[in-house]
Design a protein around this motif. Structure first.
Motif, short mmCIF file in Angstrom:
data_model
loop_
_atom_site.label_atom_id
_atom_site.label_comp_id
_atom_site.label_asym_id
_atom_site.label_seq_id
_atom_site.Cartn_x
_atom_site.Cartn_y
_atom_site.Cartn_z
N HIS A 258 0.81 -1.23 0.00
CA HIS A 258 0.00 0.00 0.00
C HIS A 258 0.84 1.27 0.00
O HIS A 258 0.29 2.36 -0.08
N ILE A 260 2.85 2.69 -2.16
CA ILE A 260 2.77 3.53 -3.35
C ILE A 260 1.40 4.22 -3.43
O ILE A 260 1.29 5.39 -3.76
N THR A 261 0.35 3.45 -3.10
CA THR A 261 -1.00 4.01 -3.14
C THR A 261 -1.10 5.21 -2.21
O THR A 261 -1.70 6.23 -2.58
N PHE A 264 0.21 8.29 -3.84
CA PHE A 264 -0.66 8.87 -4.86
C PHE A 264 -1.89 9.53 -4.24
O PHE A 264 -2.33 10.59 -4.69
N VAL A 265 -2.45 8.88 -3.22
CA VAL A 265 -3.64 9.45 -2.58
C VAL A 265 -3.26 10.78 -1.94
O VAL A 265 -3.99 11.78 -2.05
N MET A 267 -1.01 12.74 -2.94
CA MET A 267 -0.87 13.71 -4.02
C MET A 267 -2.23 14.24 -4.44
O MET A 267 -2.41 15.45 -4.61
N ALA B 118 -2.91 10.01 -12.43
CA ALA B 118 -2.78 9.40 -11.10
C ALA B 118 -3.97 8.48 -10.80
O ALA B 118 -3.80 7.45 -10.15
N VAL B 122 -3.84 4.83 -9.15
CA VAL B 122 -4.48 4.56 -7.86
C VAL B 122 -5.46 3.39 -8.01
O VAL B 122 -5.46 2.45 -7.21
N LEU B 125 -3.59 0.05 -8.54
CA LEU B 125 -3.01 -0.46 -7.30
C LEU B 125 -4.10 -0.97 -6.37
O LEU B 125 -3.95 -2.01 -5.72
N SER B 129 -4.41 -4.84 -5.17
CA SER B 129 -4.20 -5.24 -3.77
C SER B 129 -5.47 -5.81 -3.14
O SER B 129 -5.40 -6.41 -2.07
#
Lengths: 285, 324
Positions: A258, A260-261, A264-265, A267, B118, B122, B125, B129
């Motif tokens: 998680h 990387i997620t 991004f979130v 961001m 993005a 998002v 991912l 997951s």
């Protein structure tokens, strides 16, 4: 344990700052999102890897070489291609750099194959007060800081650096002061590519060199730029370290998949609440 | 004047008939190709609402395509009939697009572009997951439609072409309506559009939702068609770039442009793929460079008269050249 995570985060953050600083410079000055940046980093990595594997040249010695090769490539790409559309809308410039990235990516995939390569230096590791850290990571962090500092110094003190800042502030006024704007654009793009190539050389020591990572690198550059604001070296440095530390803790608490997620979130949230970044100045787009 | 206006419709009708006739005259390879072309045409037409009419540099096609694929696949595997799963995917993607649009469309220029890319990452991912629901990186299977490959191929071809016609009709409506006029105003000058009384936020969100919902439908149909999806394939970054390029190749913001662009690009790719499979990214890159430098307004807006004259001029001059 927390200290170890923090230390990992700072090391990672220094590398992120090194990725983002050139990207942020190009975006800030040229108003172009350089989608080639990720592939430039990988190309720097390949140059370093092959010099090390075939010719036995130490990766650290390759940093300026990889940087200069990429500078030349970046200068030519800007001068020959991007300069012609630099004032057009985002859709055009972004699509163009995206397309150039596809060409470079494809070229590297065919020439170097996608098999991950890696420079292994076997520097060992050390342990201070319960913080365990391999030496190669420390070295790469220091090099990343040194490169970022070098760019800051060039931008602050050299004639070219001052000219770049002037163009960034007001292109028309800079042109009236006798600055050749298209030349400055090409130099700026070249410097951005230099930083990417140098970063690639540094990364070859700690990360595998493979084209698969180019998307990941460009993603990091986006996030760091949004956190730190555009076009400023200190902003990229702060943004990089903030992202590194956050990812490090997020990876620990939520699981590495998680991390990387979360970046991004973060961001996306920042884009909405503070579109000019944590350190950015308002009114500059 | 009348003739000028009807030409696109005639061309489009002929194109639809050609795609529909393929199962009767050609092998399953061409049926597959035609389905693919219809798929990309729908995506390019959808992108046209936000990217062409309102000029927002949106790169989130793959996000909605992938989301639709997974929404369709999951509900279908839970036992929902195929058609209902497609509708469910469309509704879900539209709702999410409204939410994302509400957030993202406050941004402009580069920030909007970055935000839209993005979203692809998002969602990819998040899907990768959520292993329990989606099978994570291993992907998931969707059961095939019974009835033999030929019948199934025709079902999907006609579904895609039908949807393509529907989206075309919608484009024609948008092009002529007050809504489309408002979007064009936003493209030219958003602040001015706002000033003269266009509810720019509402218009942009509506255009964004329009550009997303059919990507969701197409994603769900794609999942049923291929029978297997995985995160990298469904949220492919290449797709998110290819679709705007197709629309721009034909002529962004026009009615027939995306249809033309998608067909031209797909055929070009098909020809090159047969010979240079490993260069598929580079081909896209080269098409982009050509598009931006030589066809900045798309195939549709080429000045054919000048081009023709110039070609004739060159042809007339060529024989003399060696003597110079």
């Amino acid at each position: 344990m927390e200290l170890q995570i923090l230390a990992n985060g700072i090391v990672l953050g220094a590398l992120y700052a090194c990725i983002a600083v050139g990207f942020s410079l190009v975006w800030g000055v040229l108003n172009v999102i350089n989608m080639l940046h990720g592939s430039f980093i990988i190309l720097g990595g390949y140059i370093t890897f092959f010099a090390w594997a075939r010719l036995g040249i130490h990766p650290i010695a390759m940093i300026p070489v990889a940087g200069m090769i990429l500078y030349g490539l970046g200068y030519m790409v800007q001068r020959g291609v991007i300069n012609k559309v630099v004032t057009q809308p985002v859709l055009i410039t972004l699509t163009l750099t995206f397309g150039l990235d596809m060409i470079l990516y494809n070229f590297m995939n065919v020439v170097f194959t996608a098999t991950p390569q890696r420079v292994t230096l076997e520097l060992g590791s050390f342990d201070i007060g319960g913080i365990f850290m391999p030496w190669d990571r420390i070295v790469s962090m220091l090099l990343a800081f040194a490169l970022t500092g070098l760019l800051y110094w060039v931008m602050r003190t050299s004639r070219v650096g001052r000219a770049i800042v002037a163009v960034r502030m007001d292109r028309d006024a800079a042109a009236l002061m006798g600055i050749r704007v298209d030349q400055i654009y090409a130099i700026t793009f070249g410097i951005g590519a230099f930083m990417a190539g140098a970063a690639g050389a540094v990364f070859a020591v700690v990360f595998p060199v493979t084209t698969n990572l180019s998307g990941l690198y460009i993603g990091k550059a986006f996030v760091v730029c949004v956190i730190g604001g555009l076009g400023s070296v200190p902003g990229a440095l702060v943004g990089g370290i903030v992202l590194g530390v956050i990812e490090s803790f997020a990876g620990h608490w939520l699981g590495p998949q998680h991390a990387i997620t979360v970046g991004f979130v973060l961001m996306l949230i920042l884009l909405i609440t503070r579109p000019s970044g944590l350190l950015g100045k308002k009114g500059y787009e | 004047m009348m003739r000028r206006l009807t030409v696109p419709y005639v061309l489009f009708s002929i194109w639809v008939v050609v795609l529909c006739m393929l199962p009767f005259v050609e092998s399953s390879y061409f049926v597959h190709l035609a389905t693919n072309i219809a798929l990309f045409t729908i995506l390019a037409q959808s992108w046209n609402f936000i990217g062409g009419f309102s000029g927002y540099p949106s790169f989130s096609t793959a996000a909605f395509f992938g989301l639709g694929a997974y929404a369709g696949a999951i509900t279908q595997n839970m036992g929902l009939p195929m058609e209902l799963a497609w509708i469910f995917a469309t509704v879900l993607v539209s709702a999410l697009a409204a939410l994302f649009g509400f957030i993202l469309l406050r941004l402009r220029g580069h920030y909007f572009a970055i935000g839209s890319i993005a979203i692809v990452e998002v969602l990819r991912l998040a899907i990768a997951s959520a292993t329990d629901l989606t099978g994570g990186g291993n992907g998931m299977n969707v059961r095939f439609l019974p009835g033999g490959p030929e019948y199934v191929g025709m079902v999907f071809l006609y579904t895609m072409v039908g949807l393509m016609v529907l989206v075309f009709a919608l484009t024609v409506w948008v092009d002529k309506s007050r809504f489309g006029f408002g979007l064009r105003c936003i493209r030219q000058n958003e602040d001015a559009a706002n000033m003269v009384g266009i509810n720019t936020n509402l218009y942009k969100i509506f255009a964004y939702v329009l550009s997303a919902s059919f990507c969701g439908t197409v994603g769900a149909i794609y999942a049923s068609w291929t029978g297997y999806i995985d995160p990298t394939d469904s949220f492919e970054i290449l797709l998110t770039l290819k679709v705007p390029v197709m629309a721009m190749l034909g002529g962004a913001g026009t009615v027939i442009g995306p249809v033309l662009g998608a067909a031209a690009f797909s055929l070009l790719e098909e020809i090159f793929w047969a010979n240079f499979l490993e260069y598929n990214r580079a081909i896209l890159g080269v098409v982009i460079v050509i598009l931006i430098f030589f066809l900045p307004r798309g195939l549709l807006n080429l000045d054919y008269h000048t081009l023709h004259r110039r070609l004739r001029h060159n042809a007339g001059r060529n024989p003399r050249e060696p003597s110079e």
